[in-house]
Write a protein that holds these residues in place. Structure first.
Motif, PDB file in Angstrom:
ATOM      1  N   ILE A  62       3.936   7.595   2.333  1.00 27.72           N
ATOM      2  CA  ILE A  62       3.579   6.586   3.335  1.00 27.72           C
ATOM      3  C   ILE A  62       3.497   5.229   2.649  1.00 27.72           C
ATOM      4  O   ILE A  62       2.868   5.098   1.595  1.00 27.72           O
ATOM      5  CB  ILE A  62       2.224   6.911   3.994  1.00 27.72           C
ATOM      6  N   THR A  63       4.125   4.233   3.227  1.00 31.71           N
ATOM      7  CA  THR A  63       4.084   2.873   2.681  1.00 31.71           C
ATOM      8  C   THR A  63       3.718   1.887   3.788  1.00 31.71           C
ATOM      9  O   THR A  63       4.014   2.119   4.970  1.00 31.71           O
ATOM     10  CB  THR A  63       5.440   2.466   2.069  1.00 31.71           C
ATOM     11  N   ALA A  64       3.095   0.799   3.394  1.00 30.15           N
ATOM     12  CA  ALA A  64       2.706  -0.250   4.338  1.00 30.15           C
ATOM     13  C   ALA A  64       2.472  -1.533   3.557  1.00 30.15           C
ATOM     14  O   ALA A  64       2.351  -1.523   2.329  1.00 30.15           O
ATOM     15  CB  ALA A  64       1.450   0.140   5.110  1.00 30.15           C
ATOM     16  N   GLU A  65       2.411  -2.636   4.267  1.00 33.49           N
ATOM     17  CA  GLU A  65       2.082  -3.930   3.660  1.00 33.49           C
ATOM     18  C   GLU A  65       0.839  -4.484   4.333  1.00 33.49           C
ATOM     19  O   GLU A  65       0.793  -4.610   5.565  1.00 33.49           O
ATOM     20  CB  GLU A  65       3.230  -4.922   3.796  1.00 33.49           C
ATOM     21  N   LEU A  66      -0.147  -4.796   3.528  1.00 36.53           N
ATOM     22  CA  LEU A  66      -1.385  -5.374   4.023  1.00 36.53           C
ATOM     23  C   LEU A  66      -1.221  -6.886   4.086  1.00 36.53           C
ATOM     24  O   LEU A  66      -1.083  -7.546   3.059  1.00 36.53           O
ATOM     25  CB  LEU A  66      -2.543  -5.004   3.098  1.00 36.53           C
ATOM     26  N   LEU A 112       0.848  -1.186   0.000  1.00 38.19           N
ATOM     27  CA  LEU A 112       0.000   0.000   0.000  1.00 38.19           C
ATOM     28  C   LEU A 112       0.888   1.242   0.000  1.00 38.19           C
ATOM     29  O   LEU A 112       2.003   1.230   0.519  1.00 38.19           O
ATOM     30  CB  LEU A 112      -0.916   0.028   1.232  1.00 38.19           C
ATOM     31  N   VAL A 113       0.378   2.326  -0.590  1.00 39.63           N
ATOM     32  CA  VAL A 113       1.132   3.571  -0.646  1.00 39.63           C
ATOM     33  C   VAL A 113       0.162   4.737  -0.501  1.00 39.63           C
ATOM     34  O   VAL A 113      -1.016   4.639  -0.876  1.00 39.63           O
ATOM     35  CB  VAL A 113       1.927   3.684  -1.971  1.00 39.63           C
ATOM     36  N   GLY A 114       0.668   5.824   0.077  1.00 44.48           N
ATOM     37  CA  GLY A 114      -0.165   7.002   0.259  1.00 44.48           C
ATOM     38  C   GLY A 114       0.670   8.262   0.391  1.00 44.48           C
ATOM     39  O   GLY A 114       1.900   8.207   0.469  1.00 44.48           O
ATOM     40  N   TYR A 115      -0.021   9.400   0.406  1.00 43.61           N
ATOM     41  CA  TYR A 115       0.634  10.708   0.533  1.00 43.61           C
ATOM     42  C   TYR A 115      -0.012  11.426   1.704  1.00 43.61           C
ATOM     43  O   TYR A 115      -1.245  11.409   1.861  1.00 43.61           O
ATOM     44  CB  TYR A 115       0.470  11.510  -0.759  1.00 43.61           C
ATOM     45  N   GLY A 116       0.805  12.067   2.532  1.00 42.45           N
ATOM     46  CA  GLY A 116       0.256  12.754   3.689  1.00 42.45           C
ATOM     47  C   GLY A 116       1.125  13.913   4.132  1.00 42.45           C
ATOM     48  O   GLY A 116       2.188  14.181   3.570  1.00 42.45           O
ATOM     49  N   ILE A 117       0.658  14.603   5.165  1.00 42.88           N
ATOM     50  CA  ILE A 117       1.349  15.748   5.741  1.00 42.88           C
ATOM     51  C   ILE A 117       1.725  15.430   7.184  1.00 42.88           C
ATOM     52  O   ILE A 117       0.891  14.980   7.973  1.00 42.88           O
ATOM     53  CB  ILE A 117       0.473  17.012   5.689  1.00 42.88           C
ATOM     54  N   VAL A 118       2.984  15.673   7.510  1.00 44.42           N
ATOM     55  CA  VAL A 118       3.468  15.525   8.881  1.00 44.42           C
ATOM     56  C   VAL A 118       3.554  16.915   9.494  1.00 44.42           C
ATOM     57  O   VAL A 118       4.190  17.815   8.929  1.00 44.42           O
ATOM     58  CB  VAL A 118       4.848  14.839   8.918  1.00 44.42           C
ATOM     59  N   VAL A 119       2.920  17.097  10.640  1.00 46.22           N
ATOM     60  CA  VAL A 119       2.904  18.400  11.310  1.00 46.22           C
ATOM     61  C   VAL A 119       3.549  18.265  12.687  1.00 46.22           C
ATOM     62  O   VAL A 119       3.840  17.160  13.149  1.00 46.22           O
ATOM     63  CB  VAL A 119       1.454  18.930  11.442  1.00 46.22           C
ATOM     64  N   GLN A 159      -3.508   3.365  -0.532  1.00 50.42           N
ATOM     65  CA  GLN A 159      -4.146   2.717  -1.669  1.00 50.42           C
ATOM     66  C   GLN A 159      -3.306   1.560  -2.180  1.00 50.42           C
ATOM     67  O   GLN A 159      -2.086   1.523  -2.004  1.00 50.42           O
ATOM     68  CB  GLN A 159      -4.371   3.730  -2.802  1.00 50.42           C
ATOM     69  N   GLY A 160      -3.991   0.622  -2.827  1.00 50.61           N
ATOM     70  CA  GLY A 160      -3.331  -0.506  -3.458  1.00 50.61           C
ATOM     71  C   GLY A 160      -3.036  -0.215  -4.913  1.00 50.61           C
ATOM     72  O   GLY A 160      -3.254   0.892  -5.423  1.00 50.61           O
ATOM     73  N   ALA A 161      -2.521  -1.237  -5.620  1.00 50.64           N
ATOM     74  CA  ALA A 161      -2.185  -1.058  -7.035  1.00 50.64           C
ATOM     75  C   ALA A 161      -3.420  -0.802  -7.891  1.00 50.64           C
ATOM     76  O   ALA A 161      -3.310  -0.243  -8.986  1.00 50.64           O
ATOM     77  CB  ALA A 161      -1.440  -2.289  -7.543  1.00 50.64           C
ATOM     78  N   ASP A 162      -4.595  -1.170  -7.403  1.00 51.41           N
ATOM     79  CA  ASP A 162      -5.833  -0.961  -8.156  1.00 51.41           C
ATOM     80  C   ASP A 162      -6.454   0.409  -7.906  1.00 51.41           C
ATOM     81  O   ASP A 162      -7.517   0.713  -8.434  1.00 51.41           O
ATOM     82  CB  ASP A 162      -6.845  -2.057  -7.825  1.00 51.41           C
ATOM     83  N   GLY A 163      -5.810   1.243  -7.092  1.00 50.04           N
ATOM     84  CA  GLY A 163      -6.322   2.578  -6.813  1.00 50.04           C
ATOM     85  C   GLY A 163      -7.366   2.633  -5.726  1.00 50.04           C
ATOM     86  O   GLY A 163      -7.855   3.725  -5.406  1.00 50.04           O
ATOM     87  N   GLN A 164      -7.720   1.514  -5.130  1.00 51.07           N
ATOM     88  CA  GLN A 164      -8.714   1.482  -4.059  1.00 51.07           C
ATOM     89  C   GLN A 164      -8.046   1.738  -2.708  1.00 51.07           C
ATOM     90  O   GLN A 164      -6.886   1.390  -2.485  1.00 51.07           O
ATOM     91  CB  GLN A 164      -9.421   0.122  -4.035  1.00 51.07           C
ATOM     92  N   THR A 165      -8.789   2.346  -1.795  1.00 48.76           N
ATOM     93  CA  THR A 165      -8.292   2.623  -0.450  1.00 48.76           C
ATOM     94  C   THR A 165      -8.508   1.407   0.438  1.00 48.76           C
ATOM     95  O   THR A 165      -9.635   0.920   0.570  1.00 48.76           O
ATOM     96  CB  THR A 165      -8.999   3.845   0.154  1.00 48.76           C
ATOM     97  N   TYR A 166      -7.411   0.926   1.030  1.00 45.32           N
ATOM     98  CA  TYR A 166      -7.488  -0.268   1.872  1.00 45.32           C
ATOM     99  C   TYR A 166      -7.176   0.016   3.338  1.00 45.32           C
ATOM    100  O   TYR A 166      -7.434  -0.822   4.197  1.00 45.32           O
ATOM    101  CB  TYR A 166      -6.518  -1.336   1.361  1.00 45.32           C
ATOM    102  N   ALA A 167      -6.607   1.180   3.652  1.00 45.91           N
ATOM    103  CA  ALA A 167      -6.296   1.496   5.043  1.00 45.91           C
ATOM    104  C   ALA A 167      -6.214   3.007   5.204  1.00 45.91           C
ATOM    105  O   ALA A 167      -6.003   3.749   4.246  1.00 45.91           O
ATOM    106  CB  ALA A 167      -4.987   0.836   5.476  1.00 45.91           C
ATOM    107  N   ILE A 168      -6.393   3.471   6.457  1.00 49.01           N
ATOM    108  CA  ILE A 168      -6.278   4.876   6.814  1.00 49.01           C
ATOM    109  C   ILE A 168      -5.176   4.998   7.863  1.00 49.01           C
ATOM    110  O   ILE A 168      -5.201   4.299   8.885  1.00 49.01           O
ATOM    111  CB  ILE A 168      -7.594   5.438   7.372  1.00 49.01           C
TER     112      ILE A 168
END
Length: 369
Positions: A93-97, A42-49, A131-140
């Motif tokens: 952001i990266t993670a493994e489901l 899984l991969v995502g983009y976010g802001i660290v404050v 999101q996964g490789a299919d563009g769907q959201t799998y985790a927050i």
């Protein structure tokens, strides 16, 4: 250097002793996996404050991200406003489901700065979709970062950096929102895939399953896959998979390989390495240059002058080339012992192995990484 080669010799000799046995016993779960049972990236983009002045400062995409996050919270930042976001940073952001992960379960996430941020220490990741490789959201993902690195900078430009302070980790930092179908319960049977392609191991695994479950209970498809007929009921399949994983097999010895890490000088020699008849010479050339001064002092009351004349002494010494002979069928321990006797460093050992490979005397695959 010599101690490192001696350590290589100790490890290699131990491998040679273990390699004396053609095969050893392992469980099927240690050498193979069932098809469909795997994790997903899984991969995502976010802001660290919350950073202490070590953020991205004036990067445009960071400003846009902060504006978007503020708008979702009902805050409107004027389009023409400029802000110095030293306490914020854009991050990847990266993670493994894991397989069979269900909604509500938590997974670890890795966070790394993608802009000018010098450190993420003390930061908090705002809510971000993974999101996964299919563009769907799998985790927050959301939470406080644990950063192992440290960076300190002075006003005069001096700085000290320990490890990598621009990357961190959030244990249990993401909540699974969507499950992934593994597909192991579909189809007429189970497919068991070996972690390392080997025709001998594939045959032995199929034979071991047939001895435990009965004739025609396993069939090899190639050097990796074994097909196992299975009932359609998921609970029965799981019980069958559990039984198969515990079966012990006698695996074959791995192929003869020599692995060389050119960056660190690490050398790993497999137990099956052999050397055909060959002679190797190893010697060192030592050049010494010394500068001396000859002083010529005139006699008293003479008209002479003091003269200083430089004198160079150059000497060349070459240690006698130490040659050793490999007899037919030399084993791993003999090879390392011979190299240790000539006092070769890891770089010398790499050169010797490459020369033996080019000469066709090294009966192994030489892999440089």
């Amino acid at each position: 250097m010599l101690s490192r080669v001696w350590m290589i010799g100790v490890v290699a000799a131990a491998l040679a002793v273990m390699g004396a046995h053609a095969a050893h016993s392992e469980r099927i779960k240690d050498v193979a996996d069932f098809a469909g049972v795997r994790g997903n990236h899984l991969v995502g983009y976010g802001i660290v404050v919350g950073l202490n002045g070590t953020g991205d400062d004036n990067l445009e995409y960071t400003l846009q991200s902060v504006r978007s996050a503020a708008q979702r919270l009902g805050i409107t930042i004027p389009a023409g406003a400029r802000a110095s976001l030293k306490n914020s940073a854009a991050a990847l952001i990266t993670a493994e489901l894991p397989p069979f992960a269900k909604p509500g379960q938590r997974i670890d996430v890795e966070v790394a700065a993608i802009g000018k941020a010098k450190s993420l220490r003390g930061g908090t990741l705002m809510m971000a979709q993974l999101q996964g490789a299919d563009g769907q959201t799998y985790a927050i993902a959301q939470g406080s970062l644990a950063v192992g690195g440290l960076g300190v900078e002075g006003h005069d430009g001096s700085k000290i950096t320990i490890n990598v302070p621009s990357a961190g980790r959030i244990p249990d930092g993401a909540t699974v929102e969507r499950a992934v179908e593994t597909g192991f319960a579909a189809g007429e049977g189970l497919t068991l895939n070996l972690k390392r392609a080997d025709f001998t191991d594939a045959t032995r695994v199929a034979s071991a399953i047939e001895r435990a479950l009965g004739p025609h209970s396993a069939r090899t498809l190639d050097a990796v896959s074994i097909l196992i007929p299975a009932p359609p009921d998921p609970s029965t399949r799981i019980a069958l998979m559990s039984r198969i994983e515990g079966i012990e097999i006698a695996t074959d010895t791995p192929p003869a390989r020599v692995i060389v890490n050119a960056r660190t000088g690490t050398i790993v020699i497999g137990a099956g390495v052999r050397v055909s008849p060959a002679a190797v010479a190893h010697g060192n050339l030592i050049v010494r240059i010394a500068e001396d001064l000859d002083v010529s002092q005139p006699l008293p009351l003479s008209q002479g002058r003091t003269v200083v004349t430089p004198r160079s002494n150059v000497s060349v010494e070459q240690e006698p080339a130490r040659m050793f002979l490999f007899n037919p069928g030399v084993a791993l321990s003999d090879l390392v012992d011979a190299v240790n006797r000539v006092g070769a460093s890891p770089s010398d050992l790499v050169a010797i192995l490459e020369a033996l490979k080019q000469a066709g005397a090294l009966k192994a695959e030489l892999i440089v990484i």
